[in-house]
Scaffold this active site. Structure first.
Site, PDB file in Angstrom:
ATOM      1  N   TRP A   1      32.966 131.265  43.268  1.00 47.14           N
ATOM      2  CA  TRP A   1      33.046 132.292  41.150  1.00 47.14           C
ATOM      3  C   TRP A   1      34.834 131.706  41.540  1.00 47.14           C
ATOM      4  CZ3 TRP A   1      30.880 134.254  37.892  1.00 47.14           C
ATOM      5  CH2 TRP A   1      29.559 134.445  38.086  1.00 47.14           C
TER       6      TRP A   1
ATOM      7  N   ASP B   1      23.643 132.471  39.523  1.00 49.07           N
ATOM      8  CA  ASP B   1      22.511 132.271  40.199  1.00 49.07           C
ATOM      9  C   ASP B   1      20.914 131.470  39.697  1.00 49.07           C
ATOM     10  OD1 ASP B   1      24.734 133.306  41.660  1.00 49.07           O
ATOM     11  OD2 ASP B   1      23.753 134.955  41.535  1.00 49.07           O
TER      12      ASP B   1
HETATM   13  C1  FRU Z   1      26.372 136.288  42.422  1.00 49.15           C
HETATM   14  C2  FRU Z   1      25.990 137.271  41.412  1.00 49.15           C
HETATM   15  C3  FRU Z   1      24.866 138.077  42.319  1.00 49.15           C
HETATM   16  C4  FRU Z   1      24.243 139.050  40.792  1.00 49.15           C
HETATM   17  C5  FRU Z   1      24.465 137.961  39.881  1.00 49.15           C
HETATM   18  C6  FRU Z   1      24.894 138.385  38.272  1.00 49.15           C
HETATM   19  O1  FRU Z   1      26.594 135.211  42.096  1.00 49.15           O
HETATM   20  O2  FRU Z   1      27.070 137.919  41.535  1.00 49.15           O
HETATM   21  O3  FRU Z   1      25.397 138.878  43.086  1.00 49.15           O
HETATM   22  O4  FRU Z   1      23.426 138.714  40.807  1.00 49.15           O
HETATM   23  O5  FRU Z   1      26.088 137.047  40.611  1.00 49.15           O
HETATM   24  O6  FRU Z   1      25.704 136.901  37.595  1.00 49.15           O
END
Ligand code: FRU
Length: 500
Positions: free
Chosen positions: A306, A39
């Site tokens: 993901w 992110d």
């Molecule tokens: C989203 C997420 C967030 C979290 C981060 C962890 O892609 O799952 O909710 O803060 O990635 O890397």
């Protein structure tokens, strides 16, 4: 004081980055300095530059204990890496500094708010996370974690809210000088909700309200919220996990959601009027926005999904890139996105073909390349006799291509990267319902070395996909079943300052 963990990460990234050649990275999209990126975090404008932090595991090209990587830019296209900003080095964030945001304090310091993760062993032998919201204050390079961290924990949750899924604070400053933030959370119904917190000074925070509740409508847990006013509407962006497709919306498993509606600032009440996917392609997640000094609302997302991350391999020294910065607007009750106008400064070598009438398979003089900005206007050659299919193939050679195809019969556009060189059984296709009157369509296709972003009908929809095709595959061809008439304007794009 910089911790040992952060010092090691900074030392490691500085030396390892040197092993990655410029040509092995995207040209004008931000990629991980080394190792893994997810992110966008802390997307902000501070001291005359845009700052982008990101979820970062420098040591491997797979997800791991989260640090915050850091880069700055003047145009959101040329990025300069700065040393990693945060490392998981405190008891409350020992297992990760998860996503969050950044703002400038009135005294000129930059305030970061992020999710601290602590993994605890449970009585039954399993593990469970405790997620809390934490602060760090800095000067644009070095950040000091706040001694009163965490500033929001389970005491600040409404009834039934989970302390395991409580993350990704996005802050903003209100006109009256006070602060707000929205945080993703999972309520007792197991789905998602967005919580609103307020603060007089950015340091003391208190729970205000459940801003929006999913009620198991669109996916489950809602991650990475952002909330702002745009063109007279209020927009809540979030990234739901575990979505079920509904018609042509929400096909991505973990994907993106835009809720649009009204917000009563007196009572902090958000009334939703419309919902849509933000991106209709394969690779787009967890976007964040910033307001530019000239007032544009610009969004960048993680250009990945993901479910397709398994394509990273140990040989690849970096994994994860950000999307193009996109200027947002609201038109006809929908969220529109356009590539940031600064991209036009990267254009050169204009090639134009007007009024090309064709059927079957064609290529056009000068139309090829892997870093390309190409505008297509497509219409049937004969309005009474609309073509059956139009397709454009790119990143193409004898062996490879990625295709974008459109059937006016059902108005469905498809991106297909099955033959892009992927050796994994990943998701390779995505379909989107697009607006087209009698086979008329406008497309703007932006290619960088490892991605394609397709802006349909002046930004009414965007279709994004990564592709890791050999760079030698730089062909572009067009295909029509029936007779298509088309205008093509194509530029090369280069972030290389020395090109002119
Ligand atoms: C989203 C997420 C967030 C979290 C981060 C962890 O892609 O799952 O909710 O803060 O990635 O890397």
């Amino acid at each position: 004081m910089t911790s040992q963990t952060l010092r090691e990460a900074r030392k490691y990234e500085e030396s390892s980055e040197k092993m990655i050649k410029k040509e092995e990275r995207p040209d004008f999209h931000l990629s991980s300095r080394v190792g893994w990126m997810n992110d966008p975090n802390g997307f902000s404008y501070y001291k005359g530059k845009y700052h982008m932090f990101y979820q970062y595991h420098p040591y491997e090209s797979v997800w791991g204990p989260m640090h915050w990587g850091h880069a700055v830019s003047e145009d959101l296209l040329h990025w300069e890496y700065l040393p990693a900003a945060l490392a998981p080095d405190e008891i409350y964030d020992r297992d990760g500094c998860f996503s969050g945001s950044a703002i400038e304090l009135p005294d000129g310091r930059q305030l970061l708010m992020y999710t601290g993760v602590l993994r605890q062993r449970e009585a039954n032998g399993g593990f469970s996370d405790i997620q809390t919201q934490c602060l760090a204050v800095g000067d644009g390079v070095d950040y000091e974690k706040y001694e009163m961290n965490p500033v929001l924990d389970e005491k600040d949750l409404p009834k039934g809210a989970s302390r395991k899924d409580f993350r990704d604070p996005k802050m903003w400053r209100k006109k009256d000088g006070s602060y707000c933030c929205v945080v993703g959370n999972r309520p007792a119904d197991g789905s998602g909700q967005i919580l609103l917190y307020t603060s007089p000074d950015g340091f003391k925070w208190s729970f205000k309200k459940v801003l929006a509740a999913n009620c198991n409508r669109i996916g489950k847990m809602w991650e990475c919220p952002d909330f702002f006013e745009l063109d007279g509407q209020w927009i809540l962006l979030t990234s739901p996990q575990d979505m079920l497709p509904a018609g042509f919306e929400y096909h991505n498993g973990n994907g993106t959601l835009c809720l649009m509606g009204e917000f009563d600032e007196e009572t902090d009440t958000f009334t939703e009027r419309h919902n849509q996917s933000i991106d209709y392609g394969i690779d787009f997640y967890a976007p964040q926005t910033v307001v530019t000094p000239d007032g544009r609302r610009v969004m960048i997302g993680w250009m990945q999904n993901w479910d397709t991350c398994n394509s990273s391999t140990a040989e690849r020294p970096w994994f994860g890139q950000m999307s193009l910065p996109r200027e947002l607007s609201v038109k006809n009750g929908r969220l529109y996105q356009k590539p940031i106008r600064e991209l036009e400064a990267l254009r050169s070598s204009k090639v134009e073909h007007q009024d090309v009438t064709f059927s079957g398979n064609i290529t056009l003089d000068g139309v090829k390349g892997r870093r390309v900005d190409m505008e297509l206007e497509i219409r049937p050659d004969d309005e009474e006799n609309v073509y059956r299919k139009f397709a454009v193939r790119f990143a193409q050679n004898d062996q490879f291509y990625t295709a974008l195809s459109f059937h006016p019969g059902d108005s469905v556009m498809k991106i297909d990267r099955k033959f892009s060189g992927s050796r994994r059984a990943l998701i390779h296709q995505r379909r989107a319902l697009v607006n087209s009157e009698n086979g008329k369509l406008k497309l703007r296709i932006i290619l960088d070395r490892f991605s394609a972003e397709v802006f349909v009908n002046d930004g009414e929809q965007v279709i994004t996909a990564t592709l890791y095709t050999d760079q030698a595959a730089d062909g572009i061809s067009f295909l029509a079943d029936g007779c298509v008439n088309m205008n093509v304007v194509k530029y090369d794009l280069s972030g290389d300052e020395s090109r002119q």
